[in-house]
Design a protein around this motif. Structure first.
Motif, PDB file in Angstrom:
ATOM      1  N   ILE A   1      35.141 -43.269   1.791  1.00 33.99           N
ATOM      2  CA  ILE A   1      36.031 -43.516   2.916  1.00 33.99           C
ATOM      3  C   ILE A   1      37.271 -44.280   2.447  1.00 33.99           C
ATOM      4  O   ILE A   1      37.184 -45.219   1.657  1.00 33.99           O
ATOM      5  CB  ILE A   1      35.297 -44.319   4.023  1.00 33.99           C
ATOM      6  N   VAL A   2      38.418 -43.877   2.958  1.00 31.74           N
ATOM      7  CA  VAL A   2      39.676 -44.537   2.606  1.00 31.74           C
ATOM      8  C   VAL A   2      39.666 -45.955   3.163  1.00 31.74           C
ATOM      9  O   VAL A   2      39.400 -46.165   4.343  1.00 31.74           O
ATOM     10  CB  VAL A   2      40.876 -43.733   3.142  1.00 31.74           C
ATOM     11  N   ALA A   3      39.937 -46.901   2.300  1.00 28.05           N
ATOM     12  CA  ALA A   3      39.960 -48.314   2.702  1.00 28.05           C
ATOM     13  C   ALA A   3      41.371 -48.747   3.071  1.00 28.05           C
ATOM     14  O   ALA A   3      41.560 -49.594   3.932  1.00 28.05           O
ATOM     15  CB  ALA A   3      39.422 -49.184   1.575  1.00 28.05           C
ATOM     16  N   GLN A   4      42.345 -48.171   2.405  1.00 31.78           N
ATOM     17  CA  GLN A   4      43.743 -48.537   2.633  1.00 31.78           C
ATOM     18  C   GLN A   4      44.427 -47.412   3.409  1.00 31.78           C
ATOM     19  O   GLN A   4      45.167 -46.609   2.846  1.00 31.78           O
ATOM     20  CB  GLN A   4      44.441 -48.769   1.295  1.00 31.78           C
ATOM     21  N   ARG A   5      44.154 -47.360   4.711  1.00 32.34           N
ATOM     22  CA  ARG A   5      44.743 -46.302   5.535  1.00 32.34           C
ATOM     23  C   ARG A   5      46.236 -46.549   5.708  1.00 32.34           C
ATOM     24  O   ARG A   5      46.664 -47.677   5.907  1.00 32.34           O
ATOM     25  CB  ARG A   5      44.018 -46.241   6.883  1.00 32.34           C
ATOM     26  N   LYS A   6      47.002 -45.491   5.625  1.00 27.94           N
ATOM     27  CA  LYS A   6      48.457 -45.571   5.766  1.00 27.94           C
ATOM     28  C   LYS A   6      48.874 -44.793   7.002  1.00 27.94           C
ATOM     29  O   LYS A   6      48.166 -43.893   7.457  1.00 27.94           O
ATOM     30  CB  LYS A   6      49.136 -44.952   4.540  1.00 27.94           C
ATOM     31  N   THR A   7      50.058 -45.118   7.502  1.00 30.07           N
ATOM     32  CA  THR A   7      50.564 -44.365   8.643  1.00 30.07           C
ATOM     33  C   THR A   7      51.016 -42.981   8.170  1.00 30.07           C
ATOM     34  O   THR A   7      51.353 -42.782   6.985  1.00 30.07           O
ATOM     35  CB  THR A   7      51.750 -45.079   9.318  1.00 30.07           C
TER      36      THR A   7
ATOM     37  N   LYS B   1      47.342 -43.962  11.846  1.00 27.34           N
ATOM     38  CA  LYS B   1      46.854 -44.212  10.491  1.00 27.34           C
ATOM     39  C   LYS B   1      45.909 -43.088  10.089  1.00 27.34           C
ATOM     40  O   LYS B   1      45.079 -42.642  10.870  1.00 27.34           O
ATOM     41  CB  LYS B   1      46.148 -45.565  10.411  1.00 27.34           C
ATOM     42  N   LEU B   2      46.088 -42.662   8.835  1.00 25.76           N
ATOM     43  CA  LEU B   2      45.264 -41.583   8.303  1.00 25.76           C
ATOM     44  C   LEU B   2      44.447 -42.067   7.120  1.00 25.76           C
ATOM     45  O   LEU B   2      44.887 -42.942   6.392  1.00 25.76           O
ATOM     46  CB  LEU B   2      46.157 -40.418   7.874  1.00 25.76           C
TER      47      LEU B   2
ATOM     48  N   GLU C   1      55.718 -38.519  -2.452  1.00 24.13           N
ATOM     49  CA  GLU C   1      55.722 -37.213  -3.110  1.00 24.13           C
ATOM     50  C   GLU C   1      54.303 -36.657  -3.187  1.00 24.13           C
ATOM     51  O   GLU C   1      54.078 -35.475  -2.931  1.00 24.13           O
ATOM     52  CB  GLU C   1      56.327 -37.333  -4.513  1.00 24.13           C
ATOM     53  N   VAL C   2      53.375 -37.511  -3.545  1.00 25.72           N
ATOM     54  CA  VAL C   2      51.952 -37.157  -3.530  1.00 25.72           C
ATOM     55  C   VAL C   2      51.296 -38.136  -2.564  1.00 25.72           C
ATOM     56  O   VAL C   2      51.022 -39.281  -2.921  1.00 25.72           O
ATOM     57  CB  VAL C   2      51.311 -37.280  -4.935  1.00 25.72           C
ATOM     58  N   PRO C   3      51.055 -37.689  -1.308  1.00 27.14           N
ATOM     59  CA  PRO C   3      50.453 -38.607  -0.329  1.00 27.14           C
ATOM     60  C   PRO C   3      49.036 -38.991  -0.743  1.00 27.14           C
ATOM     61  O   PRO C   3      48.191 -38.125  -0.948  1.00 27.14           O
ATOM     62  CB  PRO C   3      50.471 -37.815   0.978  1.00 27.14           C
ATOM     63  N   GLN C   4      48.823 -40.294  -0.910  1.00 25.80           N
ATOM     64  CA  GLN C   4      47.532 -40.749  -1.408  1.00 25.80           C
ATOM     65  C   GLN C   4      47.227 -42.169  -0.954  1.00 25.80           C
ATOM     66  O   GLN C   4      48.103 -42.882  -0.496  1.00 25.80           O
ATOM     67  CB  GLN C   4      47.484 -40.660  -2.923  1.00 25.80           C
ATOM     68  N   SER C   5      45.966 -42.532  -1.130  1.00 23.27           N
ATOM     69  CA  SER C   5      45.527 -43.885  -0.835  1.00 23.27           C
ATOM     70  C   SER C   5      44.344 -44.205  -1.742  1.00 23.27           C
ATOM     71  O   SER C   5      44.109 -43.498  -2.721  1.00 23.27           O
ATOM     72  CB  SER C   5      45.146 -44.007   0.645  1.00 23.27           C
ATOM     73  N   ARG C   6      43.591 -45.246  -1.386  1.00 22.24           N
ATOM     74  CA  ARG C   6      42.436 -45.676  -2.179  1.00 22.24           C
ATOM     75  C   ARG C   6      41.191 -45.714  -1.307  1.00 22.24           C
ATOM     76  O   ARG C   6      41.251 -46.092  -0.140  1.00 22.24           O
ATOM     77  CB  ARG C   6      42.665 -47.069  -2.772  1.00 22.24           C
TER      78      ARG C   6
ATOM     79  N   TYR D   1      42.496 -41.238  -3.431  1.00 21.20           N
ATOM     80  CA  TYR D   1      42.245 -40.250  -2.387  1.00 21.20           C
ATOM     81  C   TYR D   1      43.567 -39.551  -2.117  1.00 21.20           C
ATOM     82  O   TYR D   1      44.520 -40.167  -1.642  1.00 21.20           O
ATOM     83  CB  TYR D   1      41.730 -40.930  -1.113  1.00 21.20           C
ATOM     84  N   VAL D   2      43.629 -38.261  -2.431  1.00 25.22           N
ATOM     85  CA  VAL D   2      44.861 -37.499  -2.270  1.00 25.22           C
ATOM     86  C   VAL D   2      44.772 -36.669  -0.993  1.00 25.22           C
ATOM     87  O   VAL D   2      43.801 -35.931  -0.788  1.00 25.22           O
ATOM     88  CB  VAL D   2      45.116 -36.589  -3.497  1.00 25.22           C
TER      89      VAL D   2
END
Length: 143
Positions: free
Chosen positions: A28-34, A77-78, A42-47, A54-55
Motif C-alpha cells: 500500500i502506498v504510504a506517501q499518497r500524492k494529489t 489523493k491517489l 514525468e514518471v508519476p510515482q510514490s513509495r 510505486y509507479v
C-alpha cells in the motif's frame, strides 16, 4: 476439528489475521500524492509502506486529470483506498470524501452513495471492478 471456520473473536485467529493483513498491506502506498502533483511528474510515482517505489499508470493519471475539475485534482489523493474488513463478507468502505466525489463524477458510484460516520460502504465486486478500470489509481487495503 469441528469443520467450521475459525471465530473472528478468537484471539489466536485475530492475531494470525493481523499478521496476514500486515503482509498484504506492505504494497500500500504510504506517501499518497494529489492527482495534481502526479500530473506534474514525468514518471508519476510514490513509495509503499516498505519504501518500495510505486509507479502509477501515466495514461490513467492523465485520463483522471482530463475528466476531473482542477479543484478536485488539488484535493484527491491517489491511490484511492478501499478498506476491507475480514468481518464483513461482501462490502468494503472508502473514508475519503474527495475519492467519493471523484468516483461519482466518473460515474463509477451513484449519488445515492453518501458518507455516514466518515465511511461509504461499497460492494467488494464493485470495488474490484473500479480497480480494474483504473489500474494503479485504486488500492485495496486490509484493516
Amino acid at each position: 476439528m469441528t469443520g467450521r471456520l475459525p471465530d473472528s473473536d478468537n484471539p489466536v485467529f485475530a492475531r494470525w489475521m493481523k499478521g496476514e493483513m500486515s503482509r498484504i498491506n506492505r504494497a500500500i502506498v504510504a506517501q499518497r500524492k494529489t492527482l495534481a502533483q502526479l500530473l506534474e511528474e514525468e514518471v508519476p510515482q510514490s513509495r509503499t509502506r516498505v519504501e518500495r517505489r510505486y509507479v502509477f499508470d501515466k495514461q490513467v493519471i492523465r485520463m483522471l486529470g482530463d475528466k476531473l475539475p482542477a479543484e478536485l485534482r488539488d484535493r484527491l489523493k491517489l491511490p484511492i483506498l478501499f478498506f476491507f474488513d475480514f468481518r464483513v463478507e461482501d462490502s468494503c468502505f472508502l473514508n475519503d470524501r474527495h475519492a467519493l466525489e471523484a468516483l461519482q463524477m466518473l460515474s463509477e458510484l451513484g449519488h445515492m452513495y453518501r458518507m455516514r460516520q466518515g465511511k461509504v460502504w461499497v460492494g467488494k465486486s464493485m470495488a474490484y471492478s473500479i480497480m480494474r478500470k483504473y489500474p494503479t489509481a485504486i488500492q485495496i487495503t486490509m484493516g
